[in-house]
Write a protein that holds these residues in place. Structure first.
Motif: not given
Length: 695
Positions: A208-211, A263-270
């Motif tokens: 889960r990306n909280d940001h 996570t807190l990423s603003d640019e999630p990977g691929r």
């Protein structure tokens, strides 16, 4: 289970198995013969003088396995490494790569799917409509050469059928998981048949990306298509043409500064990959002396792999940074082979020796473009481009000599000429030609027609190369080149079928010596995490691996069966210059086990439960961060009739945390970038229901 207890049980079984034939039973239940097809000629597992695991289609279905990574817990002394959405690299007996960034990777564990070399693109190793997975441990120098230093994994799909048949299978599960697979096989004419399989897998993933307030930044979105055409050109000429397509569009947002699944990423990977491949295989039996086999395959893959280096959003902390790392690669791989296999009755040396001889060619071209982005814009001077080409031509041969009624000697040799060329835009221009060789000697003795023991000596090899993509300030000239590695494997084992063919066991004990072993080092390019890592291969003088493997399957009269596997492993680096001198290598757990109980009478209710576990292991050859040992419990229950079945399944029912990949460095500004371990966690408890209709 402690390693000492496991070792005692294993040794006791190894010693006692030759005498188990004294036990008898009146059971009508018989375990099917396991036919191993990876070698030069198909043979039963009992008559294969090597440590081989064959996982059947039924076992894959019981495990609800979608990808190769889902089934390797059934095989002793085999591990996998993440750092991506799907495992791309595998380790056998402590030997194998774990990741790929700037450099080119020559895999130590070969992966084949219907003759297509998947060793560098194993993210697309789907188990859709797979008939059998065969895992050959130990160097396969005669069989496959440089790409099989540690072993070989062979995936064989189902063939076209002589009668129309098909199936439709759907799955729904937690984390918004759903998949659909359609298979259809039909004869086209009296001499031709077609089999088509299509599968789509989707899931939000368990991060889960909280940001971004999203639950799908580590999603799975995969489509696979495979078509196999079989046709008889003449009465003595059979040909298979296989086409394969994979479209993988997965997310990759796997690391958290707090080592959680949030996570807190603003640019999630691929982790994206599109693969197109074909394989053409023909068998001609028109000659009186030999069978002629030809194989041709080609694959094209474009991958786009990237991740948020800072694992946080811009403005997360006053001392924070923002960086995204991207690797775009394109692979073109072509293989060709011509093989002569002696026919029955055409043995040489007074009719005692079957023979095989062949010529194999391998060509691969790999292009890389690596970019580092700051706030969405490429960072000046950080783009790396490289081009890697390798060509190999091999001659090989193998003799299988019947010394007497119960003694068989197998001798094989492969000589290979390798040409490597590498260029990048930093400083590297590398060319090398090498002549290499590998092979094996195996002596097998049949105590009874159903029980054998064997001893073998085999040699594998892997070409050297260059650590491209780094400046002299990052990597010295001495660290730039790494040499060829060789591996000697000494092995003894036993195999047998007992209790009126209700019990099958196999055991192996091995000792391996790796010379100039390829190990991977890494360090931060500077005190600034935004400058990234220097990740390079180096040669260790010697690495010794010692271990054992044991597998069994036992069937009872009432539909119950029990099966298990145990692997023990001890590795040690011997190089006073290396920081891990006298230590284990990475991804080499001391023990692994799996034990399963199943009930299935062919119709009506069926069920199963299994337990699997693995010891802690080091994540890297450059630091001492480790995983932790774990035990998983999996179970399923279902109902089946002639043309349909439904299955309720669950994995990791105890919801244990498992670390699949780990790093050790400073990346958290809240603790002043203090170095610490970070983990990519495996799947938590997952469950679902699968329904299948056959027609």
């Amino acid at each position: 289970m402690s390693p000492k207890l496991s070792g005692f049980v294993l040794t006791s079984l190894f010693i006692s198995t030759p005498f188990a034939m004294a036990q008898t039973s009146s059971s009508n239940v018989v375990l099917d013969e396991i036919l191993v097809t990876s070698g030069f000629r198909p043979t039963t597992q009992l008559k294969t003088p090597a440590s081989v695991t064959a996982v059947s289609e039924e076992a894959l279905e019981a495990r609800q396995a979608q990808h190769l990574e889902d089934v390797l817990a059934l095989t002793p002394n085999v591990n996998s490494a993440k750092g991506s959405s799907r495992a791309r690299f595998y380790q056998m007996r402590g030997v194998g790569e774990r990741s790929q960034f700037v450099g080119h990777v020559n895999p130590s564990v070969g992966v084949l799917l219907d003759g297509i070399d998947m060793s560098s693109i194993a993210a697309s190793a789907t188990l859709m409509d797979i008939k059998q997975v065969e895992v050959l441990r130990g160097p396969q120098g005669t069989l496959y050469g440089s790409n099989a230093l540690a072993g070989l994994i062979n995936l064989q799909s189902n063939d076209p059928t002589t009668q129309p048949e098909g199936s439709l299978e759907g799955t729904i599960g937690n984390y918004n998981t759903h998949s659909l697979t359609a298979i259809y096989s039909t004869p086209l004419t009296d001499t031709a048949g077609l089999r088509l399989a299509i599968s789509q897998n989707k899931s939000d993933g368990f991060m889960r990306n909280d940001h971004l307030n999203r639950k799908n930044t580590s999603n799975i979105d995969e489509t696979f298509i495979r078509a196999k055409l079989r046709f008889a050109i003449t009465d003595d000429w059979l040909m298979d043409l296989t086409g394969f397509y994979a479209d993988i569009n997965n997310g990759y947002d796997a690391f958290s500064l707090d080592n959680t699944r949030t996570t807190l990423s603003d640019e999630p990977g691929r982790d994206r990959q599109i693969s197109k491949a074909f394989a053409l295989k023909s068998i001609w039996t028109g000659h009186d002396v030999y069978q002629l086999e030809t194989r041709l395959s080609h694959s094209n893959t474009r991958s786009d792999y990237g991740y948020d280096e800072d694992w946080a959003f811009n403005g997360f902390h006053p001392w924070g940074y923002s960086s995204y790392d991207e690797y775009v690669r394109e692979y073109n791989t072509t293989t060709a082979e011509l093989r002569f296999v002696s026919l029955p009755g055409q043995e040489i040396f007074n009719g005692t020796t079957q023979w095989t001889a062949g010529l194999h060619g391998f060509h691969q071209d790999s292009d890389l473009k690596r970019d580092v982005f700051r706030n969405g814009l490429p960072r000046a001077g950080r783009t790396i481009t490289s081009d890697f080409k390798t060509e190999r031509v091999s001659l090989y041969g193998e003799l299988e000599t019947l010394l007497s009624e119960d003694w068989i000697l197998t001798s094989g040799l492969r000589v290979e000429h390798s040409r490597t060329a590498f260029d990048d835009n930093v400083r590297a221009s590398y060319r090398k030609n090498e002549d290499l060789w590998g092979g094996r000697l195996a002596l097998e003795h049949f105590l009874t027609p159903e029980t054998s023991i064997y001893a073998s000596l085999s040699k594998g090899y892997k070409v050297g190369g260059v650590n491209g993509g780094f400046t002299p300030a990052q990597l010295s000239n001495e660290q730039l080149i790494f040499d060829t590695e060789s591996l000697w494997n000494y092995e003894i084992g036993s195999k047998g079928r007992y209790l009126d063919d209700r019990l099958i066991t196999q055991t192996s004990l091995f000792y391996q010596q790796r010379k100039d072993a390829h190990l991977r080092g890494s360090f931060m390019a500077s005190s600034n995490p935004a400058d990234g890592f220097v990740d390079y291969l180096f040669n260790a003088d010697q690495v010794n691996n010692t271990g054992a493997e044991f597998e069994f399957k036992y069937a009872l009269d009432n539909g119950l069966s029990v099966q298990g596997a145990l692997g023990l492993l001890q590795t040690k680096v011997k190089d006073a210059r290396a920081r891990i001198h006298q230590r284990d290598v990475a991804h080499a757990p001391h023990w692994q086990y799996q034990l399963g109980l199943a009930y299935d009478r062919g119709q009506g209710w069926f069920s199963g439960v299994s337990v699997e576990g693995k010891d802690a292991f080091y994540f890297s050859d450059s630091h001492d961060a480790k995983s932790w040992d774990y035990t998983w419990v999996n179970a399923h229950i279902g109902y089946q009739q002639n043309n349909w079945s439904v299955r309720l399944w669950g994995r990791n029912l105890g919801n244990q945390d498992v670390a699949e990949r780990g790093f050790f460095f400073g990346n958290d500004p809240r603790i002043n970038y203090e170095e610490r371990a970070y983990y990519q966690l495996g799947a938590p408890r997952t469950f679902g229901v699968t329904a299948r209709l056959m027609f």
